[in-house]
Design an enzyme around this catalytic site. Structure first.
Site, short mmCIF file in Angstrom:
data_model
loop_
_atom_site.label_atom_id
_atom_site.label_comp_id
_atom_site.label_asym_id
_atom_site.label_seq_id
_atom_site.Cartn_x
_atom_site.Cartn_y
_atom_site.Cartn_z
CG PHE A 16 -10.39 -2.39 10.55
CD1 PHE A 16 -10.28 -2.06 9.22
CD2 PHE A 16 -9.51 -1.79 11.45
CE1 PHE A 16 -9.33 -1.14 8.78
CE2 PHE A 16 -8.56 -0.87 11.03
CZ PHE A 16 -8.48 -0.54 9.68
CE1 TYR A 33 -4.10 -1.84 0.08
CE2 TYR A 33 -2.88 -3.28 1.56
CZ TYR A 33 -3.97 -3.06 0.74
OH TYR A 33 -4.93 -4.02 0.59
#
Length: 410
Positions: free
Chosen positions: A410, A119
């Site tokens: 998450f 990322y």
């Protein structure tokens, strides 16, 4: 590319599961993620009837230095089918998602990365780390400060993890503003903390809970599981700690002392702790606590000005930042940041204002929560000082007296 529908969730989520090895999750886990999915923020690519990529986001509220809790997009469930790699699907999804985050007025996007190399090219920098401890109780003991005993009015008691949920969440909610990177849990997210599928226990007991009370009020809790093990020499069980939270040092130490004192166990495992966890200074021997640090939360400034204004700074700062951001070009250019412990302003710099520091939005993401010093990034050649003294000034200001920490994934 298309937005996810309720009817398409099973196929979409199955694509995600396959990308992460193909082992189906427990029904109760799938049901939870289905209930938490924000369908208007979830999408993917389809090739005919086949779903071949997935991505989504959660609408989070996250604490930042200074104690403010701000809106942040929690990027999640990103995958590309092995049959469709190297076709630009991930880049297209990141482009679509960051544009959407900007339109929603969220200044920050955050994620946890399956692999750290993915990322950075989209502007995400490592903003927090986590500590893992594996403690040999036969060689390490724990000390506690005054006030951590029953004689001081502190009581520990077992409680059903689900029945104690409201008390635990009340303690957690009081902790959020005090540590950058913590998530203010929205309704439904408390279920993640008590999710305990039997197939995922790996020999551990069901989740157990102990509450710490003072004057009838819950001031802390410990969530843990125990793995009983024996050999010819006797018991050698393991306690795996999921979370320990408390509102004062005495309660915190008392809960850890309880964990260390669980009978028939010889090892305490505590993954995912803050890197400045006070536990490190309660144990008698750090070396035999097997401390390990790894990356945790990745941070992306979607709106540089709004993000830098949302937090405070632990020392006065007045710097012009020359920001590189090819993927979100609206951030590209020079920004003047002024701020202190009371607040901040970050606006486009005047044309005649020379830059003091040059860096990419990725480095800003790393420094944003106060856990990665700008001086450290400069030592790696990732930040350039253009005005003498600006680096030390900005690095001090960006710091946080408490290390950032993401309490759960998450």
């Amino acid at each position: 590319m298309r937005e996810l529908s309720q009817s398409g969730w099973e196929r979409w989520y199955g694509t995600l599961e396959r990308a992460f090895g193909g082992v189906a999750e427990a029904p109760e886990e799938r049901e939870l993620w289905n209930s938490l999915t924000e369908f208007e923020r979830s999408f993917g690519f389809w090739d005919g009837e086949a779903c071949v990529s997935t991505a989504g986001a959660f609408s989070f509220r996250m604490s930042v230095p200074g104690g403010t809790v701000v809106d942040a997009a929690g990027v999640t469930m990103v995958s590309v089918a092995a049959t469709h790699r190297r076709r630009g699907l991930l880049t297209a999804m990141m482009r679509h998602q960051l544009d959407d985050v900007r339109e929603r007025g969220e200044a920050l996007a955050v994620l946890t990365a399956s692999e750290p190399v993915i990322y950075g090219r989209f502007g995400y920098g490592v903003g927090s780390h986590q500590l893992r401890l594996e403690i040999d109780k036969s060689r390490v003991h724990l000390t506690a400060p005054a006030g951590a005993d029953a004689a001081d009015g502190l009581r520990l008691r077992y409680a059903d993890p689900v029945e104690a949920l409201a008390d635990r969440e009340a303690v957690y909610a009081q902790r959020v503003a005090g540590r950058p990177g913590m998530l203010a849990r929205r309704p439904g997210w408390e279920r993640l903390i008590t999710l305990d599928p039997p197939g995922d226990r790996e020999g551990m007991s069901p989740q157990q809970c102990v509450l710490a009370e003072r004057d009838g009020e819950v001031v802390g809790y410990a969530l843990f599981a125990v793995k009983p093990e024996w050999d010819f020499k006797g018991a050698k069980g393991t306690v795996r700690v999921q979370d320990v939270e408390a509102l004062d040092p005495a309660a915190y130490a008392a809960l850890w002392r309880f964990v260390f004192g669980i009978d028939l166990t010889s090892t305490v495992m505590a993954p995912g702790r803050p890197v400045d966890d006070p536990l490190v200074h309660l144990v008698s021997d750090m070396r035999r606590s097997d401390l390990r640090v790894r990356d945790s939360l990745y941070v992306r400034l979607v709106d540089v000005g709004a993000a830098l204004e949302a937090r405070t700074y632990q020392a006065p700062v007045d710097v012009v930042l020359d920001v590189e951001d090819a993927f979100c070009p609206w951030n590209q250019g020079r920004w003047r940041l002024t701020g202190d412990a009371k607040g901040a302003s970050c606006k486009r710099a005047d044309d005649d204002s020379p830059a003091d520091l040059a860096l990419s939005v990725r480095e800003l993401g790393s420094a944003y929560l106060g856990g990665v010093p700008l001086t450290q990034l400069a030592g790696a050649g990732r930040v350039r000082e253009l005005r003498q003294g600006a680096l030390a000034e900005a690095s001090l200001a960006f710091g946080s007296p408490v290390a950032p920490w993401l309490p759960h994934g998450f």
